[in-house]
Write a protein that holds these residues in place. Structure first.
Motif, PDB file in Angstrom:
ATOM      1  N   MET A  92       0.819  -1.202   0.000  1.00 37.56           N
ATOM      2  CA  MET A  92       0.000   0.000   0.000  1.00 37.56           C
ATOM      3  C   MET A  92       0.858   1.259   0.000  1.00 37.56           C
ATOM      4  O   MET A  92       1.883   1.317   0.652  1.00 37.56           O
ATOM      5  CB  MET A  92      -0.912   0.018   1.240  1.00 37.56           C
ATOM      6  CG  MET A  92      -1.944  -1.081   1.245  1.00 37.56           C
ATOM      7  SD  MET A  92      -3.158  -0.816  -0.063  1.00 37.56           S
ATOM      8  CE  MET A  92      -4.203  -2.260   0.197  1.00 37.56           C
ATOM      9  N   ASN A  93       0.382   2.258  -0.781  1.00 32.46           N
ATOM     10  CA  ASN A  93       1.106   3.520  -0.809  1.00 32.46           C
ATOM     11  C   ASN A  93       0.829   4.300   0.461  1.00 32.46           C
ATOM     12  O   ASN A  93      -0.312   4.612   0.770  1.00 32.46           O
ATOM     13  CB  ASN A  93       0.640   4.313  -2.025  1.00 32.46           C
ATOM     14  CG  ASN A  93       1.509   5.511  -2.271  1.00 32.46           C
ATOM     15  OD1 ASN A  93       2.173   5.968  -1.361  1.00 32.46           O
ATOM     16  ND2 ASN A  93       1.478   5.976  -3.500  1.00 32.46           N
ATOM     17  N   GLN A  94       1.826   4.609   1.237  1.00 33.77           N
ATOM     18  CA  GLN A  94       1.657   5.312   2.509  1.00 33.77           C
ATOM     19  C   GLN A  94       1.923   6.793   2.389  1.00 33.77           C
ATOM     20  O   GLN A  94       1.781   7.517   3.354  1.00 33.77           O
ATOM     21  CB  GLN A  94       2.606   4.712   3.561  1.00 33.77           C
ATOM     22  CG  GLN A  94       2.418   3.224   3.810  1.00 33.77           C
ATOM     23  CD  GLN A  94       1.074   2.909   4.464  1.00 33.77           C
ATOM     24  OE1 GLN A  94       0.550   3.704   5.244  1.00 33.77           O
ATOM     25  NE2 GLN A  94       0.499   1.761   4.134  1.00 33.77           N
ATOM     26  N   GLU A 110      -8.188   5.463   3.448  1.00 30.51           N
ATOM     27  CA  GLU A 110      -7.348   5.274   4.644  1.00 30.51           C
ATOM     28  C   GLU A 110      -7.010   3.796   4.819  1.00 30.51           C
ATOM     29  O   GLU A 110      -5.925   3.467   5.308  1.00 30.51           O
ATOM     30  CB  GLU A 110      -8.050   5.832   5.880  1.00 30.51           C
ATOM     31  CG  GLU A 110      -8.053   7.356   5.905  1.00 30.51           C
ATOM     32  CD  GLU A 110      -8.661   7.928   7.170  1.00 30.51           C
ATOM     33  OE1 GLU A 110      -8.483   9.130   7.425  1.00 30.51           O
ATOM     34  OE2 GLU A 110      -9.321   7.167   7.918  1.00 30.51           O
ATOM     35  N   ALA A 111      -7.950   2.920   4.420  1.00 34.66           N
ATOM     36  CA  ALA A 111      -7.662   1.483   4.466  1.00 34.66           C
ATOM     37  C   ALA A 111      -6.524   1.131   3.513  1.00 34.66           C
ATOM     38  O   ALA A 111      -5.761   0.178   3.741  1.00 34.66           O
ATOM     39  CB  ALA A 111      -8.920   0.686   4.103  1.00 34.66           C
ATOM     40  N   ASP A 112      -6.390   1.937   2.423  1.00 39.31           N
ATOM     41  CA  ASP A 112      -5.275   1.719   1.478  1.00 39.31           C
ATOM     42  C   ASP A 112      -3.968   2.357   1.957  1.00 39.31           C
ATOM     43  O   ASP A 112      -2.935   2.262   1.276  1.00 39.31           O
ATOM     44  CB  ASP A 112      -5.636   2.301   0.108  1.00 39.31           C
ATOM     45  CG  ASP A 112      -6.705   1.469  -0.598  1.00 39.31           C
ATOM     46  OD1 ASP A 112      -6.894   0.306  -0.209  1.00 39.31           O
ATOM     47  OD2 ASP A 112      -7.336   2.001  -1.531  1.00 39.31           O
ATOM     48  N   THR A 138      -8.355   1.890  -7.644  1.00 40.16           N
ATOM     49  CA  THR A 138      -7.593   1.825  -8.904  1.00 40.16           C
ATOM     50  C   THR A 138      -7.386   3.215  -9.491  1.00 40.16           C
ATOM     51  O   THR A 138      -6.281   3.589  -9.918  1.00 40.16           O
ATOM     52  CB  THR A 138      -8.340   0.937  -9.904  1.00 40.16           C
ATOM     53  OG1 THR A 138      -8.468  -0.380  -9.360  1.00 40.16           O
ATOM     54  CG2 THR A 138      -7.587   0.888 -11.224  1.00 40.16           C
ATOM     55  N   ARG A 139      -8.488   4.034  -9.535  1.00 37.19           N
ATOM     56  CA  ARG A 139      -8.382   5.384 -10.116  1.00 37.19           C
ATOM     57  C   ARG A 139      -7.436   6.263  -9.291  1.00 37.19           C
ATOM     58  O   ARG A 139      -6.652   7.034  -9.839  1.00 37.19           O
ATOM     59  CB  ARG A 139      -9.780   6.030 -10.172  1.00 37.19           C
ATOM     60  CG  ARG A 139     -10.777   5.290 -11.038  1.00 37.19           C
ATOM     61  CD  ARG A 139     -10.394   5.394 -12.525  1.00 37.19           C
ATOM     62  NE  ARG A 139     -11.343   4.692 -13.368  1.00 37.19           N
ATOM     63  CZ  ARG A 139     -12.423   5.262 -13.933  1.00 37.19           C
ATOM     64  NH1 ARG A 139     -12.654   6.546 -13.721  1.00 37.19           N
ATOM     65  NH2 ARG A 139     -13.228   4.571 -14.695  1.00 37.19           N
ATOM     66  N   VAL A 140      -7.544   6.134  -7.978  1.00 31.49           N
ATOM     67  CA  VAL A 140      -6.678   6.959  -7.110  1.00 31.49           C
ATOM     68  C   VAL A 140      -5.210   6.550  -7.259  1.00 31.49           C
ATOM     69  O   VAL A 140      -4.311   7.400  -7.335  1.00 31.49           O
ATOM     70  CB  VAL A 140      -7.120   6.830  -5.636  1.00 31.49           C
ATOM     71  CG1 VAL A 140      -6.062   7.411  -4.702  1.00 31.49           C
ATOM     72  CG2 VAL A 140      -8.449   7.550  -5.430  1.00 31.49           C
ATOM     73  N   GLU A 141      -4.971   5.218  -7.318  1.00 34.20           N
ATOM     74  CA  GLU A 141      -3.590   4.755  -7.474  1.00 34.20           C
ATOM     75  C   GLU A 141      -2.998   5.285  -8.795  1.00 34.20           C
ATOM     76  O   GLU A 141      -1.859   5.730  -8.851  1.00 34.20           O
ATOM     77  CB  GLU A 141      -3.545   3.228  -7.452  1.00 34.20           C
ATOM     78  CG  GLU A 141      -2.134   2.685  -7.530  1.00 34.20           C
ATOM     79  CD  GLU A 141      -2.116   1.154  -7.467  1.00 34.20           C
ATOM     80  OE1 GLU A 141      -3.209   0.564  -7.292  1.00 34.20           O
ATOM     81  OE2 GLU A 141      -1.037   0.572  -7.594  1.00 34.20           O
ATOM     82  N   ARG A 142      -3.805   5.235  -9.857  1.00 34.53           N
ATOM     83  CA  ARG A 142      -3.329   5.738 -11.149  1.00 34.53           C
ATOM     84  C   ARG A 142      -3.106   7.255 -11.094  1.00 34.53           C
ATOM     85  O   ARG A 142      -2.153   7.783 -11.646  1.00 34.53           O
ATOM     86  CB  ARG A 142      -4.357   5.388 -12.226  1.00 34.53           C
ATOM     87  CG  ARG A 142      -3.817   5.529 -13.630  1.00 34.53           C
ATOM     88  CD  ARG A 142      -4.710   4.842 -14.614  1.00 34.53           C
ATOM     89  NE  ARG A 142      -6.044   5.463 -14.646  1.00 34.53           N
ATOM     90  CZ  ARG A 142      -7.076   4.981 -15.338  1.00 34.53           C
ATOM     91  NH1 ARG A 142      -6.928   3.855 -16.001  1.00 34.53           N
ATOM     92  NH2 ARG A 142      -8.246   5.579 -15.336  1.00 34.53           N
ATOM     93  N   GLY A 143      -4.016   7.935 -10.397  1.00 37.90           N
ATOM     94  CA  GLY A 143      -3.847   9.385 -10.249  1.00 37.90           C
ATOM     95  C   GLY A 143      -2.584   9.741  -9.483  1.00 37.90           C
ATOM     96  O   GLY A 143      -1.880  10.711  -9.809  1.00 37.90           O
ATOM     97  N   LEU A 144      -2.272   8.953  -8.438  1.00 39.68           N
ATOM     98  CA  LEU A 144      -1.070   9.228  -7.645  1.00 39.68           C
ATOM     99  C   LEU A 144       0.199   8.954  -8.462  1.00 39.68           C
ATOM    100  O   LEU A 144       1.215   9.643  -8.298  1.00 39.68           O
ATOM    101  CB  LEU A 144      -1.078   8.399  -6.369  1.00 39.68           C
ATOM    102  CG  LEU A 144      -2.106   8.866  -5.329  1.00 39.68           C
ATOM    103  CD1 LEU A 144      -2.162   7.887  -4.161  1.00 39.68           C
ATOM    104  CD2 LEU A 144      -1.752  10.261  -4.816  1.00 39.68           C
ATOM    105  N   LYS A 145       0.135   7.938  -9.352  1.00 40.87           N
ATOM    106  CA  LYS A 145       1.282   7.698 -10.233  1.00 40.87           C
ATOM    107  C   LYS A 145       1.491   8.894 -11.160  1.00 40.87           C
ATOM    108  O   LYS A 145       2.625   9.292 -11.456  1.00 40.87           O
ATOM    109  CB  LYS A 145       1.073   6.418 -11.035  1.00 40.87           C
ATOM    110  CG  LYS A 145       1.240   5.157 -10.211  1.00 40.87           C
ATOM    111  CD  LYS A 145       1.065   3.906 -11.073  1.00 40.87           C
ATOM    112  CE  LYS A 145       1.273   2.649 -10.229  1.00 40.87           C
ATOM    113  NZ  LYS A 145       1.042   1.413 -11.021  1.00 40.87           N
ATOM    114  N   GLN A 146       0.356   9.448 -11.619  1.00 38.10           N
ATOM    115  CA  GLN A 146       0.458  10.650 -12.454  1.00 38.10           C
ATOM    116  C   GLN A 146       1.062  11.808 -11.661  1.00 38.10           C
ATOM    117  O   GLN A 146       1.891  12.568 -12.169  1.00 38.10           O
ATOM    118  CB  GLN A 146      -0.932  11.033 -12.992  1.00 38.10           C
ATOM    119  CG  GLN A 146      -0.994  12.336 -13.764  1.00 38.10           C
ATOM    120  CD  GLN A 146      -0.200  12.297 -15.080  1.00 38.10           C
ATOM    121  OE1 GLN A 146       0.246  11.223 -15.491  1.00 38.10           O
ATOM    122  NE2 GLN A 146      -0.029  13.449 -15.692  1.00 38.10           N
ATOM    123  N   ALA A 147       0.635  11.912 -10.378  1.00 39.49           N
ATOM    124  CA  ALA A 147       1.200  12.972  -9.527  1.00 39.49           C
ATOM    125  C   ALA A 147       2.704  12.776  -9.352  1.00 39.49           C
ATOM    126  O   ALA A 147       3.482  13.738  -9.407  1.00 39.49           O
ATOM    127  CB  ALA A 147       0.498  12.963  -8.163  1.00 39.49           C
TER     128      ALA A 147
END
Length: 491
Positions: free
Chosen positions: A1-3, A25-27, A114-123
């Motif tokens: 998980m990305n912290q 928060e669970a992620d 999934t969308r948030v993880e992809r968005g954070l990779k973009q960030a």
């Protein structure tokens, strides 16, 4: 998980906000919440968020307005739109306003993650791009500063620097080179060396290096004469690429005109001295040969005449050596000399007393005017004695029997002046221009066989200049000469 993700959720529906918070928060993400666009923007201004999830339809400020404000803030924060009215048009509008993605309500936890993880990779990608951009800007700035420093150094050099490219065009020329080459301040960069240089030999050499450079050739050093008579030394170095091909040249110019002049003066001096030393020695040797070969026979008078001539030539040789030693001492200007207030009245009195007997031998009337209240000058007494000894001895030597020598000392508020006037053989205006040159002797003096080394006046002039003074002269053939020596008064 990305912290490491810091996420803001903006939505007016409590159930959506709390649902997103629990899932994210669970992620392992840190999550802040806002119930409308206005309060969401306040949080954005206070915190650095990696990602913003925003609803579109909200009271006070909707999600589109939030996207507009994010663009105005030039934020690198990635935004994802949450909407219950998903359509192609709304997705396009959100994309135009900078949204990275959108999620249609209702959505399940996996889709959100999934969308948030992809968005954070973009960030993260945007952050890397930003970091590389800053590094590039810093490197460009450093390169620019280094180039500016290098140009400052090159432009402040006394040596001329010219750089050319493969096309024989000038790509750099510093002010010293422009001055040495007597170029006008016109457009120089981009012109070929053939177009701007007025020295064909230098142009030809640079072009030859560009055309025929060999890998073994490092630097070619050569001297060139300029059209106005100066001498430049050029060190021309080819610039080679990794294939040993010449891609340009760097030429460093040195103005060696003064060095060449000094070199020529030394050569002339040695030649003069050699000639002046050999002439009396050869004469003495010839006279001695005459005696040894018995040419004088038993005639004591003839033998005495030969010995007397030998003695005269030996004395001339001695005088020359003494003058050369005087000249050497005078020219050693870097040697510390004792400078003190000197009364020229005392110096002139001693000099005149020394030469009075020689004046008497020729029945020369020696007049003097040496006021005791004349102000002193600052100088070296030994050098000043040598200066006036040369002038007074010349006045006596070049004045015929029953002539006159008049020596006067006077002053004004700024200067101390000495005038030495004789009724001697004088010299022509042409001779006046050369009279202070080393080894120069007036033609009429040579014709009348008046001995001299041709160094006395040169020594006198150097001594006067060493004392911040100068010598002037007036003369007419067969009417005499007047030498004026002017020094600043010592205060």
């Amino acid at each position: 998980m990305n912290q490491s993700g810091h996420i803001l959720v903006i939505d007016d529906e409590e159930v959506i906000r709390s649902g997103c918070q629990q899932i994210l928060e669970a992620d392992g993400y840190h999550v802040d919440l806002a119930d409308n666009g206005k309060s969401g923007l306040e949080l954005i201004r206070k915190n650095d968020y990696d990602l913003v999830l925003t609803d579109i339809m909200m009271p006070e400020m909707d999600g589109m307005q939030v996207l507009d404000e994010l663009q105005k803030m030039d934020s690198r924060t990635v935004s994802i739109v949450i909407t219950g009215y998903a359509s192609i048009e709304s997705a396009i509008d959100a994309g135009r306003k900078g949204a990275f993605d959108y999620i249609a309500k209702p959505f399940d936890p996996d889709e959100l993650s999934t969308r948030v993880e992809r968005g954070l990779k973009q960030a993260e990608h945007l952050q890397q791009v930003e970091r590389l951009r800053k590094e590039r800007d810093e490197n460009l700035l450093e390169i620019s500063n280094e180039r500016a420093r290098t140009l400052t150094i090159i432009n402040s050099m006394h040596e001329g620097v010219i750089a050319t490219n493969r096309q024989k065009q000038v790509v750099l020329m510093n002010p010293a080179a422009i001055k040495m080459l007597r170029l006008k301040r016109q457009k120089i960069i981009g012109q070929t060396v053939q177009d701007i240089l007025t020295m064909p030999d230098l142009t030809k050499t640079i072009n030859e290096i560009l055309e025929t450079v060999k890998s073994s050739l490092k630097t070619l050093q050569k001297e060139f004469d300029t059209p106005d008579g100066r001498v430049l030394q050029a060190s021309i170095t080819p610039i080679q690429d990794e294939n040993q091909a010449c891609i340009g040249t760097v030429t460093v110019l040195f103005d060696i005109t003064r060095e060449k002049q000094v070199e020529q003066m030394k050569s002339d001096f040695v030649s003069h001295v050699s000639h002046e030393l050999k002439a009396p020695l050869n004469a003495i040797q010839g006279y001695l040969d005459l005696i040894l070969e018995g040419i004088a026979g038993n005639d004591p008078e003839k033998e005495r005449d030969i010995v007397q001539k030998s003695r005269n030539r030996a004395k001339a040789l001695s005088d020359l050596i003494n003058d050369l030693l005087d000249l050497s001492r005078v020219e050693q200007r870097n040697i510390s000399k004792e400078m003190e207030p000197v009364q020229l009245q005392e110096v002139l009195t001693q000099v005149i007393d020394f030469y009075r007997s020689k004046a008497d031998e020729k029945s020369i009337t020696l007049k003097t005017s040496l006021p005791e209240d004349t102000p002193p000058v600052r100088g070296n007494k030994q050098d000043l004695d040598r200066l006036f000894a040369n002038l007074v001895s010349n006045a006596v030597k070049y004045t015929p029997e029953n002539g006159n020598v008049d020596i006067r000392l006077d002053s004004d508020p700024e200067h101390v002046n000495v005038r030495i006037k004789d009724s001697g053989i004088g010299f022509t205006p042409e001779t006046k221009n050369k009279i202070f040159d080393e080894f120069y002797r007036a033609e009429n003096a040579v014709e009348q066989k008046i001995s001299g080394t041709g160094l006395g006046l040169s020594i006198a002039k150097k001594i006067a200049e060493d004392h911040q003074g100068y010598i002037e002269v007036e003369s007419q053939v067969n009417k005499g000469s007047t030498f004026y020596v002017i020094f600043p008064a010592y205060k």
